[in-house]
Every structure is written in structure tokens, then in C-alpha cells.
Design a protein around this motif. Structure first.
Motif: not given
Length: 194
Positions: A1-7
């Protein structure tokens, strides 16, 4: 989920330069995320000093000007100044005489002397601005030890050499613009009670 927020931040709110609408949108987005997680959120305002880039820091008034970015030296004087660009080597004591460059813009190669000495010597010669280009490939940022009374900026070696080549074809007039503006920004503050 953290990567999705970064994207999400990268695709919808970038670049996030300070004091811009995109920075504000990113801050509100992050604030909403924390709020959804149960945090008490808010924005804590502050001001940030930014260099105005319109007009550009360096404008070369010729038909085919070299392209590239000039960066004000830390503690550069502020304002806008125009004049004929004049090559003064490395601005050593033998390169410039006091009062010899009234109303001109000094083009100076980096190296040997400190930035402070170069700009001070150019100022004593009467220049309205100083442009220091790198003595090796690429750009650099520099710092003066005391506030200059004239705008002073840095360039890559490549732009410096392009300006020298342009000067061989005739006079080159440039405008140096160093204007700092205070703009509003904010930090996101999130607190979880308990």
C-alpha cells in the motif's frame, strides 16, 4: 500500500515544488489519508524564499542563445541587471582593474580565487552583475561569504564556453535577474490522541 501511495503522489501531485498548487494538493491529499486513519490533522503554514524564474535568471539577447540554467550564488545581490558580457578570465588581480568595466557583466571562470574574491574584484571594476562558469564539465552551486551588492550567478562549463564562442562573433548583451520572493507553504501535522 505504501508504494501505491507513492505512485499516487508522483502521478497526480508532482512535481511538488514548494509554494505551488501541486504542493498544496499533495499536502491536502496526505492530510486526508491521515484523517482517514483516525489522526487529527492540519496544515501548519510557513513562508519559503524562492528564486523567481520568470524572467529566467540568465537571458542572452541574441538570435541563437545557448540554453541552460543559471543559479544564483548563495548571498548573491538581488535585482535585475543588463550589460555587455565581458570575459575577465578567473578575475585574478591581473585580469581586472578597478573601474575598468563600468556597466558590464563579467563572465568569470571558476578556479584559483574564491567566489567572494572574484565577485568583489568584479564589483570594484564597476560591473553590474557577475556570471561564473564551471572550470570542469557540468553545473555547480557556490556561496559567497558576505552579501554581494550585485547579482552573481553560476553556470555550467558548457554554457560558459557557448557564451565565449558567441562573444567571438560580436557583443553579447545579457540580463541577470536574481529576485527572491517569499511564498506561502505548509507542513502537514497529524496527531493521534492517546
Amino acid at each position: 500500500q505504501g508504494f501505491d501511495l507513492l505512485v499516487q503522489l508522483t502521478e497526480n501531485h508532482s512535481p511538488r515544488t514548494s509554494a505551488t498548487d501541486k504542493e498544496r494538493a499533495a499536502a491536502l491529499y496526505i492530510s486526508r489519508l491521515f484523517s482517514d486513519l483516525g489522526y487529527s490533522t492540519g496544515l501548519r503554514p510557513f513562508t519559503v524564499d524562492l528564486i523567481r524564474t520568470d524572467p529566467p535568471v540568465l537571458q542572452v539577447h541574441s538570435e541563437n542563445p545557448p540554453t541552460g540554467r543559471a543559479v544564483p550564488l548563495t548571498l548573491s545581490g538581488q535585482g535585475e541587471a543588463s550589460g555587455v558580457l565581458t570575459n575577465v578570465g578567473r578575475a585574478s588581480p591581473n585580469d581586472i582593474e578597478a573601474g575598468s568595466l563600468e556597466g558590464r557583466v563579467a563572465l568569470i571562470e571558476r578556479g584559483v580565487n574564491t567566489f567572494q574574491d572574484k565577485v568583489a574584484r568584479a564589483t570594484e571594476a564597476g560591473v553590474v552583475a557577475a556570471v561564473i562558469y564551471n572550470n570542469r564539465s557540468g553545473s555547480f552551486s557556490g556561496r559567497l561569504t558576505t552579501r554581494s551588492s550585485i547579482p552573481a550567478v553560476s553556470l555550467s562549463r558548457e554554457i560558459g564556453e557557448a557564451l565565449l564562442a558567441l562573444m567571438e562573433t560580436g557583443e553579447v548583451v545579457v540580463t541577470i535577474s536574481v529576485v527572491i520572493e517569499a511564498r506561502d507553504s505548509a507542513n502537514v501535522v497529524a496527531e493521534l490522541s492517546g
